[in-house]
Design a protein around this motif. Structure first.
Motif, PDB file in Angstrom:
ATOM      1  N   GLU A  24       0.849  -1.189   0.000  1.00 57.02           N
ATOM      2  CA  GLU A  24       0.000   0.000   0.000  1.00 57.02           C
ATOM      3  C   GLU A  24       0.886   1.241   0.000  1.00 57.02           C
ATOM      4  O   GLU A  24       1.691   1.453   0.893  1.00 57.02           O
ATOM      5  N   THR A  79       0.944   5.334  -0.069  1.00 62.15           N
ATOM      6  CA  THR A  79       0.070   6.471   0.176  1.00 62.15           C
ATOM      7  C   THR A  79       0.591   7.752  -0.447  1.00 62.15           C
ATOM      8  O   THR A  79      -0.084   8.761  -0.428  1.00 62.15           O
ATOM      9  N   LEU A 115       0.790   9.867  -3.187  1.00 54.99           N
ATOM     10  CA  LEU A 115       0.191  10.016  -4.512  1.00 54.99           C
ATOM     11  C   LEU A 115       0.998  10.914  -5.427  1.00 54.99           C
ATOM     12  O   LEU A 115       0.662  11.082  -6.581  1.00 54.99           O
ATOM     13  N   PRO A 168      -3.324   6.997  -8.922  1.00 53.46           N
ATOM     14  CA  PRO A 168      -4.452   6.569  -8.100  1.00 53.46           C
ATOM     15  C   PRO A 168      -5.201   5.419  -8.761  1.00 53.46           C
ATOM     16  O   PRO A 168      -5.245   5.302  -9.979  1.00 53.46           O
ATOM     17  N   ARG A 169      -5.783   4.572  -7.935  1.00 56.72           N
ATOM     18  CA  ARG A 169      -6.529   3.428  -8.458  1.00 56.72           C
ATOM     19  C   ARG A 169      -8.022   3.688  -8.531  1.00 56.72           C
ATOM     20  O   ARG A 169      -8.759   2.876  -9.077  1.00 56.72           O
ATOM     21  N   SER A 170      -8.468   4.803  -7.986  1.00 62.06           N
ATOM     22  CA  SER A 170      -9.893   5.105  -8.023  1.00 62.06           C
ATOM     23  C   SER A 170     -10.105   6.618  -8.060  1.00 62.06           C
ATOM     24  O   SER A 170      -9.199   7.402  -7.765  1.00 62.06           O
ATOM     25  N   LYS A 223     -12.031   8.277  -6.008  1.00 61.04           N
ATOM     26  CA  LYS A 223     -11.967   8.796  -4.639  1.00 61.04           C
ATOM     27  C   LYS A 223     -10.524   9.019  -4.199  1.00 61.04           C
ATOM     28  O   LYS A 223     -10.216   9.999  -3.536  1.00 61.04           O
ATOM     29  N   GLU A 224      -9.656   8.114  -4.565  1.00 57.74           N
ATOM     30  CA  GLU A 224      -8.242   8.250  -4.214  1.00 57.74           C
ATOM     31  C   GLU A 224      -7.618   9.465  -4.897  1.00 57.74           C
ATOM     32  O   GLU A 224      -6.792  10.158  -4.315  1.00 57.74           O
ATOM     33  N   SER A 225      -8.046   9.746  -6.116  1.00 56.36           N
ATOM     34  CA  SER A 225      -7.477  10.874  -6.855  1.00 56.36           C
ATOM     35  C   SER A 225      -7.887  12.219  -6.260  1.00 56.36           C
ATOM     36  O   SER A 225      -7.162  13.201  -6.375  1.00 56.36           O
ATOM     37  N   LEU A 244      -7.872  13.048  -3.297  1.00 57.51           N
ATOM     38  CA  LEU A 244      -7.051  13.373  -2.126  1.00 57.51           C
ATOM     39  C   LEU A 244      -5.799  14.158  -2.479  1.00 57.51           C
ATOM     40  O   LEU A 244      -5.106  14.632  -1.586  1.00 57.51           O
ATOM     41  N   HIS A 245      -5.513  14.294  -3.778  1.00 58.89           N
ATOM     42  CA  HIS A 245      -4.273  14.945  -4.192  1.00 58.89           C
ATOM     43  C   HIS A 245      -4.583  16.087  -5.160  1.00 58.89           C
ATOM     44  O   HIS A 245      -5.233  15.886  -6.184  1.00 58.89           O
TER      45      HIS A 245
END
Length: 118
Positions: A12, A14, A16, A21-23, A25-27, A29-30
């Motif tokens: 994992e 973190t 970024l 990003p894999r999703s 939602k993850e994208s 965050l940056h």
């Protein structure tokens, strides 16, 4: 004995800044990935990529890629919104499947042939 490929497990990550990003939602965050998504959305709006009123929409998905320089420095964050084309029906949702792409080597070849033929 059969041939097998050992499975590699990704840890994992973190950070970024250096990973894709894999999703969606993850994208979010940056800020750099968020900006890349905004640029892609604005490009779609500028190119009038709107759905005609008599058509039903199909799903889409964000695809993220890091563009790097030859020295492995990050050149840019690239986000693309792609259609899930497997939901389309030929003749209804689209009429052509060919997407012309010209590579520099093809142009060089055509110009070489043209020069050799005067």
């Amino acid at each position: 004995m059969g041939i097998f490929k050992p499975k590699g497990w990704l840890s994992e990550v973190t950070d970024l800044d250096k990973t894709e990003p894999r999703s969606y939602k993850e994208s979010l965050l940056h800020p750099s990935w968020k900006q890349a998504m905004l640029e892609e959305y604005e490009a779609l709006i500028r190119n009038n990529a709107a759905l005609p009123q008599d058509r039903k929409g199909i799903g889409s998905k964000w695809v993220f890629r890091l563009k790097q320089t030859p020295s492995d420095e990050i050149a840019r964050y690239k986000a693309r919104l792609v259609a899930q084309g497997f939901n389309q029906d030929y003749g209804i949702d689209y009429f052509e499947t060919f997407n012309p792409v010209v590579k520099p080597t093809i142009i060089q070849l055509i110009l070489s042939i043209a020069l050799s033929q005067n």
